[in-house]
Enzyme design. Structure first.
Site, short mmCIF file in Angstrom:
data_model
loop_
_atom_site.label_atom_id
_atom_site.label_comp_id
_atom_site.label_asym_id
_atom_site.label_seq_id
_atom_site.Cartn_x
_atom_site.Cartn_y
_atom_site.Cartn_z
N SER A 185 74.05 -32.42 -26.41
CA SER A 185 74.52 -31.04 -26.31
C SER A 185 73.50 -30.07 -26.91
O SER A 185 73.29 -28.97 -26.40
CB SER A 185 75.88 -30.92 -27.02
OG SER A 185 76.22 -29.58 -27.19
N THR B 183 64.04 -21.51 -14.10
CA THR B 183 63.44 -22.03 -12.86
C THR B 183 64.35 -21.83 -11.66
O THR B 183 63.94 -22.11 -10.53
CB THR B 183 63.18 -23.55 -12.97
OG1 THR B 183 64.45 -24.19 -13.17
CG2 THR B 183 62.23 -23.90 -14.08
N CYS C 258 63.44 -30.80 -9.98
CA CYS C 258 62.72 -29.58 -10.33
C CYS C 258 61.63 -30.07 -11.27
O CYS C 258 61.92 -30.58 -12.36
CB CYS C 258 63.66 -28.60 -11.03
SG CYS C 258 62.88 -27.44 -12.16
N CYS D 283 61.41 -28.77 -14.86
CA CYS D 283 62.57 -29.19 -15.67
C CYS D 283 62.42 -30.67 -16.03
O CYS D 283 62.71 -31.10 -17.14
CB CYS D 283 63.87 -29.01 -14.89
SG CYS D 283 64.09 -27.39 -14.16
N TRP E 113 73.55 -33.68 -15.89
CA TRP E 113 74.12 -33.51 -17.24
C TRP E 113 75.30 -34.47 -17.45
O TRP E 113 75.43 -35.10 -18.50
CB TRP E 113 74.55 -32.05 -17.48
CG TRP E 113 73.37 -31.16 -17.76
CD1 TRP E 113 72.97 -30.06 -17.05
CD2 TRP E 113 72.42 -31.31 -18.84
NE1 TRP E 113 71.82 -29.53 -17.61
CE2 TRP E 113 71.47 -30.27 -18.70
CE3 TRP E 113 72.27 -32.22 -19.89
CZ2 TRP E 113 70.40 -30.11 -19.59
CZ3 TRP E 113 71.20 -32.07 -20.77
CH2 TRP E 113 70.29 -31.03 -20.62
#
Ligand code: FAD
Length: 389
Positions: free
Chosen positions: A190, A150, A314, A317, A161
């Site tokens: 992860s 994206t 986003c 996402c 994250w």
């Protein structure tokens, strides 16, 4: 990627990468067929929900430049290649019947029994129930909004994250238990991160040619060069597979819109019956009985992780982030809650699963299954490149 494919994935995981590759090859086509059925392809989420983790989410990083990551000179690219467009959710016919979307699945599943709209006991949820009840929530056709590159990245994505990895606080006083919990939490996050990296490398936009396809160098840089990340994808596959395996005997009451799509349940059972119990041993992961403090911690940590998704700038996402974090939350709920209980209680736990938990669980399994298929393809591309040199 130099990995020993015959090494066990442990702790808790008594299978090897090679064994999971074999299982996945056998069921891949059926998993893909199942997530494309009407029951499993619609997911509800609220793209407008307020981010509650930062005082001012807009202030974090809202500009286009934050999205500049792999592609340089975004501004020179046509509009339809801009991150906002690539990362958008198709919203014409694909967001179903906005006016009456609340009724859409109910009509589709008329006559369905056993599958709940909502989990009544809010405290026992591993996700935020408002995601599905909000008046702004939309129903999205996942099959029309594939998880792919994206252009989202930079500082904002990095901060999301970091926040997710930072949710690894466990209050149990038992040092060994705390270490195992932290380790398992890290591997799940992860593995999710690596799976997203695999999808965005596999379905990547070549801005020179305008074509979508796999990018081996990008995959190696994000995932392939890190055996630990690859192994965490397989670890997650084992966790979700075991959760599916565990609910299988208690599926009798669930109809999955069978009056409309009468083979959904048989497709489900057909896939799950080819999974093995030994794929994951949740008792080994935590050695002793899982204490209620640890369960509560996992539940709260995962609830936060699903809420952090509201801060993602986003939409596509965010959508897939919600699906997958809800899918992992549901897997953990199943692994923990179906462990000690007697048959009747187990049946109640499964009967209590909501429609969106089941949809998220199956789609998360599909994402991991697709990642594993892509990893094997990337490995072939890698070997071919060296053979031809
Ligand atoms: P990032 O992937 O942002 O990682 C930050 C740091 O974490 C890295 O520098 C590395 O040190 C460490 N790290 C990276 N991978 C791992 C791992 N597997 N395990 C442990 N540590 C790791 N982009 C898309 O194109 N499509 C999507 O669908 C998409 N979905 C997303 C969903 C969410 C919830 C988030 C937060 C981001 C999403 N992104 C998506 C963006 C993507 O994940 C990356 O953040 C972006 O591509 C920038 O990558 P990067 O290499 O700069 O580092």
């Amino acid at each position: 990627c130099k990995m020993d494919k015959d090494e066990k994935l442990g702790p808790g995981c008594d299978v090897t990468i090679q064994e999971i590759n074999e299982i996945n090859k056998k069921i891949r086509k059926d998993v893909l067929g199942l997530v494309n059925t009407d029951f499993f392809k619609y997911f509800k989420f609220d793209p407008y929900k307020q981010c509650t983790f930062w005082e001012n989410n807009d202030g974090l990083c809202f500009s286009r430049s934050c999205a500049i990551d792999v592609v340089e000179d975004w501004d020179k690219l046509p509009e339809y290649w801009q991150p906002e467009v690539l990362g958008g959710v198709e919203n014409d016919q694909n967001i179903v019947a906005e006016d009456n979307e609340a009724n859409f699945l109910n009509q589709l599943c008329e006559g369905t029994n056993g599958i709940n709209e909502l989990q009544k006991d809010r405290d026992l949820n591993y996700f935020d129930i408002n995601d599905f009840t909000s008046k702004d929530a939309v129903l999205v056709d996942l099959s029309k909004n594939p998880e792919r590159f994206t252009g989202y990245g930079g500082q904002q994505a990095g901060q999301i994250w970091t926040s997710i990895y930072g949710e690894n606080c466990f209050s149990t006083e038992n040092e060994e238990e705390r270490c195992l919990a932290k380790d398992a939490f890290y591997r799940i996050v992860s593995g999710l991160h690596a799976s997203i990296g695999t999808h965005l490398s596999n379905d990547h936009l070549d801005t020179e040619t305008g074509e979508w396809g796999p990018d081996l160098d990008l995959f190696m840089a994000r995932v392939g060069n890190f055996p630990e990340r690859v192994s965490n994808i397989y670890f997650n596959y084992a966790i979700v597979a075991k959760a599916l395996w565990k609910i299988n005997p208690y599926m009798k009451e669930l109809n999955f819109c069978s009056s409309y799509n009468n083979d959904v349940k048989s497709k489900f059972v057909n896939i799950v019956s080819r999974l093995e119990s030994k794929i994951f041993d949740e008792d080994l992961m935590f050695k002793d009985d899982v204490t209620s403090t640890l369960k509560d911690d996992f539940r709260n940590r995962f609830k936060n992780v699903t809420k952090i998704m509201d801060c993602v700038h986003c939409d596509r996402c965010k959508l897939w982030g919600k699906v997958q974090t809800t899918g992992y939350a549901t897997s953990l709920k199943i692994l923990f809650d179906l462990d000690e209980a007697d048959e009747e209680t187990k049946q109640k736990v499964v009967d209590g699963l909501t429609k969106y938990e089941l949809i998220a669980l199956l789609n998360t399994f599909d994402r991991l299954s697709k990642s594993i298929e892509s990893i094997n393809n990337f490995e072939k591309m890698y070997n071919d490149r060296f053979d031809s040199e």
